[in-house]
Design an enzyme around this catalytic site. Structure first.
Site, PDB file in Angstrom:
ATOM      1  N   MET A   1       0.806  -1.256  -0.099  1.00 37.89           N
ATOM      2  CA  MET A   1      -0.027   0.136  -0.052  1.00 37.89           C
ATOM      3  C   MET A   1       0.801   1.142   0.067  1.00 37.89           C
ATOM      4  O   MET A   1       0.388   2.539  -0.008  1.00 37.89           O
ATOM      5  CB  MET A   1      -1.120  -0.163   1.234  1.00 37.89           C
ATOM      6  CG  MET A   1      -0.794   1.037   2.098  1.00 37.89           C
ATOM      7  SD  MET A   1       0.838   0.643   3.062  1.00 37.89           S
ATOM      8  CE  MET A   1       0.356  -0.457   4.469  1.00 37.89           C
ATOM      9  N   PRO A   2       2.179   1.106  -0.106  1.00 38.23           N
ATOM     10  CA  PRO A   2       3.079   2.447  -0.197  1.00 38.23           C
ATOM     11  C   PRO A   2       2.702   3.338  -1.235  1.00 38.23           C
ATOM     12  O   PRO A   2       1.920   2.857  -2.323  1.00 38.23           O
ATOM     13  CB  PRO A   2       4.400   2.093   0.038  1.00 38.23           C
ATOM     14  CG  PRO A   2       4.513   0.527   0.162  1.00 38.23           C
ATOM     15  CD  PRO A   2       3.058   0.054  -0.217  1.00 38.23           C
ATOM     16  N   TYR A   3       2.676   4.730  -1.058  1.00 40.62           N
ATOM     17  CA  TYR A   3       2.770   5.838  -1.951  1.00 40.62           C
ATOM     18  C   TYR A   3       4.158   6.198  -2.281  1.00 40.62           C
ATOM     19  O   TYR A   3       4.980   6.817  -1.365  1.00 40.62           O
ATOM     20  CB  TYR A   3       1.824   6.708  -1.510  1.00 40.62           C
ATOM     21  CG  TYR A   3       1.690   8.058  -2.432  1.00 40.62           C
ATOM     22  CD1 TYR A   3       1.300   8.378  -3.393  1.00 40.62           C
ATOM     23  CD2 TYR A   3       2.680   9.242  -2.106  1.00 40.62           C
ATOM     24  CE1 TYR A   3       1.254   9.267  -4.289  1.00 40.62           C
ATOM     25  CE2 TYR A   3       2.830  10.290  -2.749  1.00 40.62           C
ATOM     26  CZ  TYR A   3       2.036  10.288  -4.010  1.00 40.62           C
ATOM     27  OH  TYR A   3       2.242  11.416  -4.628  1.00 40.62           O
ATOM     28  N   VAL A  43       0.790   2.925  -5.072  1.00 34.49           N
ATOM     29  CA  VAL A  43       0.875   3.983  -5.877  1.00 34.49           C
ATOM     30  C   VAL A  43       1.752   4.626  -6.192  1.00 34.49           C
ATOM     31  O   VAL A  43       2.653   5.118  -5.099  1.00 34.49           O
ATOM     32  CB  VAL A  43      -0.369   4.921  -5.458  1.00 34.49           C
ATOM     33  CG1 VAL A  43      -0.595   6.024  -6.358  1.00 34.49           C
ATOM     34  CG2 VAL A  43      -1.776   4.222  -5.193  1.00 34.49           C
TER      35      VAL A  43
END
Lengths: 69, 69, 69, 69, 69, 69
Positions: A1-3, A43
């Site tokens: 889930m990192p950005y 993302v």
């Protein structure tokens, strides 16, 4: 889930869609490899910045490029 | 006084000025409603990103769009 | 698939997990309502900033708060 | 080594390369003067935002400009 | 000279300094490999975000984690 | 009305509230001086980053500091 946000200069020879796809795939894979964060909602946003608008060491990249030549 | 940054893809059917105004008004109101932060100096910046430059799950949105069709 | 970053000050009365959840839900819904961008991969990141580190109009929020009293 | 990001609106009279260079030099010098952080790897990125995409107080800058006239 | 910002959640088992160093090295190398941008002034900033402050799909990561169990 | 984000490392000798106020005042004044953007709604956010989380040239600042000694 990192950005992940990548800011790079827009040069005369533009970055191709293939290179952008490789950056996005590469960063997403790196986050799985190093910290095992599931890739499905990772993302990655690439922003291309004019060389007049990007400064390093107090000078724009435009000026730095002109001095290198 | 909050600061909000929204990054969305630039699609074939562009986001209209009216939609942008509605997003800015909506986020500003939400911050007042939920945490009562005064709206006068709330700043909202919308950035539109090419679908080649936006990746989810290791793929660009361009590629994801092409697979959906 | 939009990405939203909210920066707000960390005040004496902290923002509760319920308020954070309401902000995240509210922004995600707003993006669906206004521009119909599917919510499944919408990412919202809230960052809390010390009042010494947040400035408006050339003054820190700490100083502005002290003048309001 | 600090990183600085400046977001400003893109107005009818554009910001010149000289003004951008002055901003980059000015911020880099300020960080040396105030906190003595070595300038060699200080990075400054200027992003110009359409007035439709920048909101203050719940309104776009486009609307605020039209009211000022 | 690119700038990269990585936002990841702060989990119970924290990311170690070794993992952070591997992320910074990995992203820097990737940018050299894919687009040949010189690594000397590449800046990478990792920001760790509480799971209450990071939302995906309209829910905080805290809530998503609790549902997975 | 510009928005400025400054990311700097959190060092053993912390940046004082006075230094933060001077950075916020200095950047706000600079934007008025160089591009004449009205200061009333200028927002400046300072984020302090652990030296393990900030990388330059592929290395964390922690490692770079240890090599300098």
């Amino acid at each position: 889930m990192p950005y992940v946000n990548i800011k790079i200069t827009r040069e005369q020879e533009p970055i191709t869609p293939q290179q952008k796809a490789a950056l996005i795939k590469g960063v997403t894979d790196l986050l799985v490899d190093v910290i095992d964060r599931g890739p499905k909602t990772t993302v990655v946003v690439i922003e291309e910045i004019d060389t007049d608008n990007y400064g390093v060491g107090g000078e724009t990249i435009t000026v730095r490029r002109s001095k290198e030549q």
